[in-house]
Motif scaffolding. Structure first.
Motif, mmCIF file in Angstrom:
data_model
loop_
_atom_site.group_PDB
_atom_site.id
_atom_site.type_symbol
_atom_site.label_atom_id
_atom_site.label_comp_id
_atom_site.label_asym_id
_atom_site.label_seq_id
_atom_site.Cartn_x
_atom_site.Cartn_y
_atom_site.Cartn_z
ATOM 1 N N ILE A 92 0.869 -1.174 0.000
ATOM 2 C CA ILE A 92 0.000 0.000 0.000
ATOM 3 C C ILE A 92 0.902 1.219 0.000
ATOM 4 O O ILE A 92 1.793 1.335 0.838
ATOM 5 C CB ILE A 92 -0.918 -0.002 1.235
ATOM 6 C CG1 ILE A 92 -1.836 -1.226 1.191
ATOM 7 C CG2 ILE A 92 -1.743 1.290 1.307
ATOM 8 C CD1 ILE A 92 -2.554 -1.532 2.475
ATOM 9 N N ILE A 93 0.683 2.087 -0.965
ATOM 10 C CA ILE A 93 1.500 3.294 -1.027
ATOM 11 C C ILE A 93 0.559 4.495 -0.947
ATOM 12 O O ILE A 93 -0.391 4.603 -1.713
ATOM 13 C CB ILE A 93 2.402 3.314 -2.282
ATOM 14 C CG1 ILE A 93 3.280 4.553 -2.291
ATOM 15 C CG2 ILE A 93 1.626 3.175 -3.582
ATOM 16 C CD1 ILE A 93 4.454 4.456 -3.266
ATOM 17 N N THR A 94 0.805 5.354 0.012
ATOM 18 C CA THR A 94 -0.144 6.428 0.257
ATOM 19 C C THR A 94 0.531 7.773 0.464
ATOM 20 O O THR A 94 1.614 7.871 1.034
ATOM 21 C CB THR A 94 -1.053 6.103 1.465
ATOM 22 O OG1 THR A 94 -1.920 7.215 1.709
ATOM 23 C CG2 THR A 94 -0.255 5.829 2.731
ATOM 24 N N ASP A 95 -0.152 8.798 0.001
ATOM 25 C CA ASP A 95 0.282 10.159 0.239
ATOM 26 C C ASP A 95 0.060 10.466 1.722
ATOM 27 O O ASP A 95 -0.840 9.898 2.343
ATOM 28 C CB ASP A 95 -0.545 11.108 -0.640
ATOM 29 C CG ASP A 95 -0.001 12.518 -0.643
ATOM 30 O OD1 ASP A 95 -0.759 13.447 -0.942
ATOM 31 O OD2 ASP A 95 1.200 12.694 -0.346
ATOM 32 N N TYR A 96 0.875 11.360 2.255
ATOM 33 C CA TYR A 96 0.703 11.705 3.662
ATOM 34 C C TYR A 96 -0.409 12.734 3.854
ATOM 35 O O TYR A 96 -1.340 12.534 4.625
ATOM 36 C CB TYR A 96 2.026 12.257 4.219
ATOM 37 C CG TYR A 96 1.965 12.533 5.700
ATOM 38 C CD1 TYR A 96 1.472 13.748 6.178
ATOM 39 C CD2 TYR A 96 2.381 11.569 6.620
ATOM 40 C CE1 TYR A 96 1.398 13.995 7.532
ATOM 41 C CE2 TYR A 96 2.312 11.818 7.976
ATOM 42 C CZ TYR A 96 1.814 13.032 8.435
ATOM 43 O OH TYR A 96 1.728 13.278 9.779
ATOM 44 N N SER A 114 -6.260 -7.122 11.438
ATOM 45 C CA SER A 114 -5.606 -8.433 11.457
ATOM 46 C C SER A 114 -5.288 -8.907 10.044
ATOM 47 O O SER A 114 -4.262 -9.533 9.806
ATOM 48 C CB SER A 114 -6.496 -9.449 12.166
ATOM 49 O OG SER A 114 -7.827 -9.294 11.726
ATOM 50 N N ASN A 115 -6.155 -8.562 9.088
ATOM 51 C CA ASN A 115 -5.940 -9.028 7.723
ATOM 52 C C ASN A 115 -4.780 -8.357 7.008
ATOM 53 O O ASN A 115 -4.148 -8.962 6.157
ATOM 54 C CB ASN A 115 -7.202 -8.779 6.873
ATOM 55 C CG ASN A 115 -8.270 -9.813 7.155
ATOM 56 O OD1 ASN A 115 -7.963 -10.905 7.614
ATOM 57 N ND2 ASN A 115 -9.509 -9.461 6.876
ATOM 58 N N PHE A 116 -4.545 -7.107 7.323
ATOM 59 C CA PHE A 116 -3.603 -6.350 6.499
ATOM 60 C C PHE A 116 -2.405 -5.787 7.235
ATOM 61 O O PHE A 116 -1.602 -5.071 6.648
ATOM 62 C CB PHE A 116 -4.336 -5.210 5.767
ATOM 63 C CG PHE A 116 -5.366 -5.712 4.787
ATOM 64 C CD1 PHE A 116 -6.709 -5.684 5.114
ATOM 65 C CD2 PHE A 116 -4.981 -6.245 3.566
ATOM 66 C CE1 PHE A 116 -7.662 -6.172 4.228
ATOM 67 C CE2 PHE A 116 -5.921 -6.734 2.680
ATOM 68 C CZ PHE A 116 -7.267 -6.697 3.007
ATOM 69 N N ARG A 117 -2.259 -6.116 8.493
ATOM 70 C CA ARG A 117 -1.152 -5.492 9.215
ATOM 71 C C ARG A 117 0.214 -5.924 8.684
ATOM 72 O O ARG A 117 1.206 -5.238 8.898
ATOM 73 C CB ARG A 117 -1.252 -5.748 10.709
ATOM 74 C CG ARG A 117 -0.988 -7.155 11.169
ATOM 75 C CD ARG A 117 -0.636 -7.132 12.652
ATOM 76 N NE ARG A 117 -1.748 -6.625 13.452
ATOM 77 C CZ ARG A 117 -2.572 -7.396 14.154
ATOM 78 N NH1 ARG A 117 -2.422 -8.708 14.144
ATOM 79 N NH2 ARG A 117 -3.545 -6.862 14.866
#
Lengths: 259, 160
Positions: A92-96, A114-117
């Motif tokens: 996952i790449i996200t802008d701040y 729990s699914n994506f940590r």
């Protein structure tokens, strides 16, 4: 799982045809492919990051806010989480800086799930603020990229991802080559364009561009190979880096006086 | 005769680009964009720049509407618009536009209305300069391509 809304719609049909940006896969993704969820409220930045990721062989879903990202991941509604067993997101790449939910807040929510940590999260920001960087890294961000994001940054991320996914999938995957992979996918010979601050000799034109080559668009005329020397401006107050400089860029971000 | 035309256009393109880099209107990020263009996305640079123009003009219009309102007080909103403009300008390599947006943003952070008005004027000026330069560049490139196409078509006929 077909969803609409929130996933950026690009104006140009050519960009839409580069699959994925306008829609979300409903079938489970091919295990061999790296799937990246990109989050940015700016349309221009979404287009650029999506292109950067595609050119490094990633499948991309781009959304325009943290809320949409959570929606996509099924984290906005606990009941729905069972459906998302098949959703495969490798990065996952996200802008701040985003209105509503910042990238930092999104990061926290992902790390709480729990699914994506376990999914690596990369933060992008145009501001080089040490406290911001530290906070994100402490919260579990994998990396912090200074905008504007460059191809070298994404290639570096990609190469880390490939190693991780290889371990988890047991699939053999080819690591992208350095600049050669970009070159190999470029259009048929066009006149190389050399740019240098001083006036340079005229371009050489390859007039053997064969009659069977497709018509050139206005901008295909630009260089087909990465320019060897970056433009040498005097006072470079904008952080720029050459392709191998990524570790140095991280160090640059930590040196004093850059805030 | 063709050779002369092509040489002149090559020189024009080169000169125009070199000048834009020299003036700091464009920076290295503009060149990065070209690395993102290939046969699967052959018009990428042209398209992303046009999208940048569309988005920027919307933002500039909104900024002007906000500041023209006599009862204006929402500096935070100005800041948000400017963050967008700073970000997208830097993403396409529009360095000078980015820089003047940063200056404008500083004025908005100080809730300085005259400063904001001045800032907006400067941003509008730089933005239009960039847009005109890009149009000129694309025009020259199109001429260049047309000449090449004419040449290759002619050659094709001669060869057969």
């Amino acid at each position: 799982m077909a969803r609409d809304g929130g996933v950026s719609c690009l104006r140009r049909s050519e960009m839409m045809s580069v699959g994925g940006i306008g829609g979300i896969e409903s079938a489970p993704l091919d295990l061999d492919e790296v799937h990246v969820l990109a989050v940015d409220d700016s349309l221009v930045d979404r287009i650029v990051i999506e292109r950067l990721l595609r050119i490094t062989s990633c499948k991309v879903t781009a959304v325009d806010s943290g809320w949409r990202a959570l929606e996509f991941l099924g984290l906005d509604n606990e009941k729905a989480s069972a459906e998302f067993d098949r959703l495969k997101v490798d990065l996952i790449i996200t802008d701040y800086c985003m209105p509503g939910m910042t990238g930092y807040e999104l990061l926290k929510k992902i790390k709480e799930s729990s699914n994506f940590r376990e999914v690596p999260v990369v933060i992008m920001s145009s501001e080089n603020v040490l406290t911001r960087i530290d906070r994100c890294l402490e919260e579990g961000a994998q990396d912090f990229l200074l905008k504007p994001v460059k191809l070298a940054d994404v290639k570096r991320l990609r190469s880390h991802l490939t190693k991780d996914v290889k371990l988890s999938n047991g699939n053999k995957r080819k690591l992208p080559e350095d600049s050669s992979s970009v070159n190999s996918s470029l259009p048929p010979p066009s006149p190389p364009l050399t740019i240098s601050p001083e006036s340079s000799p005229p371009l050489t034109v390859s007039t053997e561009s064969s009659d069977s080559s497709p018509p050139l668009s206005p901008v295909e005329i630009f260089s087909t190979s990465p320019l060897s020397s970056p433009i040498d401006d005097e006072d470079d107050d904008v952080l720029t880096s050459s392709s191998e400089e990524s570790p140095i860029r991280r160090q640059k971000m930590r040196s004093p006086g850059l805030d | 005769m063709l050779g002369l035309g092509v040489d002149r256009l090559q020189a024009d393109i080169n000169r125009l680009l070199a000048s834009l880099f020299h003036q700091g209107v464009l920076d290295e990020q503009f060149l990065q964009l070209q690395q993102l263009q290939d046969e699967t996305s052959p018009n990428f640079v042209y398209d992303v720049i046009n999208i940048y123009f569309d988005e920027s003009e919307k933002l500039l219009r909104n900024l002007r509407l906000l500041l023209m309102d006599r009862e204006f007080s929402d500096y935070k909103k100005i800041g948000l618009h400017l963050n967008q403009l700073v970000g997208s300008s830097s993403s396409i390599g529009a360095r000078r536009v980015r820089n003047v947006c940063v200056a404008f943003r500083s004025a908005s952070e100080l809730s300085n209305r005259p400063g904001c008005l001045r800032g907006l004027e400067v941003v509008e000026h730089e933005y239009h300069y960039l847009k005109n330069m890009m149009h000129e560049l694309f025009q020259v490139l199109t001429c260049f391509v047309n000449i090449l196409l004419t040449f290759t078509q002619t050659e094709g006929k001669n060869v057969s």
